[in-house]
Scaffold this active site. Structure first.
Site, PDB file in Angstrom:
ATOM      1  N   LYS A  84      -8.766  -0.236   4.547  1.00  0.00           N
ATOM      2  CA  LYS A  84      -9.256  -0.786   3.689  1.00  0.00           C
ATOM      3  C   LYS A  84      -9.932  -2.049   5.121  1.00  0.00           C
ATOM      4  CE  LYS A  84      -7.290  -3.264   0.102  1.00  0.00           C
ATOM      5  NZ  LYS A  84      -6.182  -4.232  -0.281  1.00  0.00           N
TER       6      LYS A  84
HETATM    7  C1  E4P Z   1      -5.811  -5.504  -3.006  1.00  0.00           C
HETATM    8  O1  E4P Z   1      -6.376  -4.800  -2.925  1.00  0.00           O
HETATM    9  C2  E4P Z   1      -5.023  -6.125  -2.512  1.00  0.00           C
HETATM   10  O2  E4P Z   1      -4.382  -5.596  -1.560  1.00  0.00           O
HETATM   11  C3  E4P Z   1      -4.143  -7.027  -3.632  1.00  0.00           C
HETATM   12  O3  E4P Z   1      -4.808  -7.373  -4.977  1.00  0.00           O
HETATM   13  C4  E4P Z   1      -4.398  -8.524  -3.351  1.00  0.00           C
HETATM   14  O4  E4P Z   1      -3.843  -9.185  -4.419  1.00  0.00           O
HETATM   15  P1  E4P Z   1      -2.953 -10.724  -4.225  1.00  0.00           P
HETATM   16  O5  E4P Z   1      -4.402 -12.556  -4.509  1.00  0.00           O
HETATM   17  O6  E4P Z   1      -2.007 -11.130  -5.357  1.00  0.00           O
HETATM   18  O7  E4P Z   1      -2.270 -11.077  -2.843  1.00  0.00           O
END
Ligand code: E4P
Length: 219
Positions: A84
């Site tokens: 990521k």
């Molecule tokens: C995506 O890969 C992220 O881990 C996640 O969806 C972020 O979400 P949040 O806005 O609830 O932190």
């Protein structure tokens, strides 16, 4: 649309995997913190063993060289691991290098269709538009998913769209309708998706009627 879990908590992933519908998992540094671990390798490998599919692990360096060095280690953990990488100029440079190894890249912190297009051109396998955070800031998060899906379709771009930052069950329905390939969903939202008050009422009525049927047949 595939259903992934957005969590680093082993107990949540175990429970969701038992339902038989989870095909991947996304984590990030905040989710690792919530899971109470800084051992990214051990936790990611445990998650991969549970889900047997793609699991995203996020790099934390600011510069491309640092991201690439982190990714070099992460890719050795499993063939299922997805790197990521944040959508920044340095992140784009890193994505280009990492995706040519070859390795799978999930471009994260996407808030516009243009960012998704750039990530796709840098070779990302996945782009993750953050729907909930866009909504929180007063924008229409799902419109960004729709725009990305349209652009990818017009230009035959194979990069997959992960609807991320999902806040409630309606987001999941809308992501599927908007053309997302995957929704990565917090455990709490996944639990809410399966429930419906009319299911509970219907179940109670069937049970009561069956009891009555049994009583009648024994008379
Ligand atoms: C995506 O890969 C992220 O881990 C996640 O969806 C972020 O979400 P949040 O806005 O609830 O932190």
């Amino acid at each position: 649309m595939e259903i992934w879990l957005d969590s680093a908590k082993i107990e949540e992933i175990e429970a969701a995997v038992r339902w038989g519908i989870i095909t991947g998992v996304t984590t990030n540094p905040s989710l690792m913190m919530k899971a109470g671990t800084a051992d990214l390798k051990t936790n990611t490998q445990r998650i991969i063993n549970l889900v047997g599919g793609p699991v995203s692990a996020e790099v934390v360096s600011d510069d491309a060289a640092g991201m690439i060095a982190e990714a070099e280690k992460i890719v050795t953990w499993s063939s299922h691991v997805v790197i990521k990488v944040p959508i920044t100029p340095q992140g784009l440079q890193a994505m280009k290098v990492i995706s040519e190894w070859p390795a799978k890249v999930n471009a994260t912190l996407i808030f516009s269709a243009n960012q998704a297009l750039l990530a796709a051109r840098a070779g990302a396998t996945y782009v993750s538009p953050f729907v909930g955070r866009l909504d929180d800031a007063g924008h229409d998060g799902m419109e960004v998913v729709r725009e990305i899906a349209t652009i990818f379709s017009i230009h035959d771009i194979e990069t997959k769209i992960i609807a991320a930052s999902i806040r409630h069950p309606r987001h999941v329905t809308e992501a599927a309708l908007a053309g997302a390939n995957i929704a990565t969903i917090p455990y709490k939202v996944l639990q809410a998706m399966v429930r419906h008050p009319l299911t509970d009422v219907g179940l109670q009525r069937f049970k009561a009627d069956w009891e009555q049927a049994l009583n009648m047949s024994t008379k």
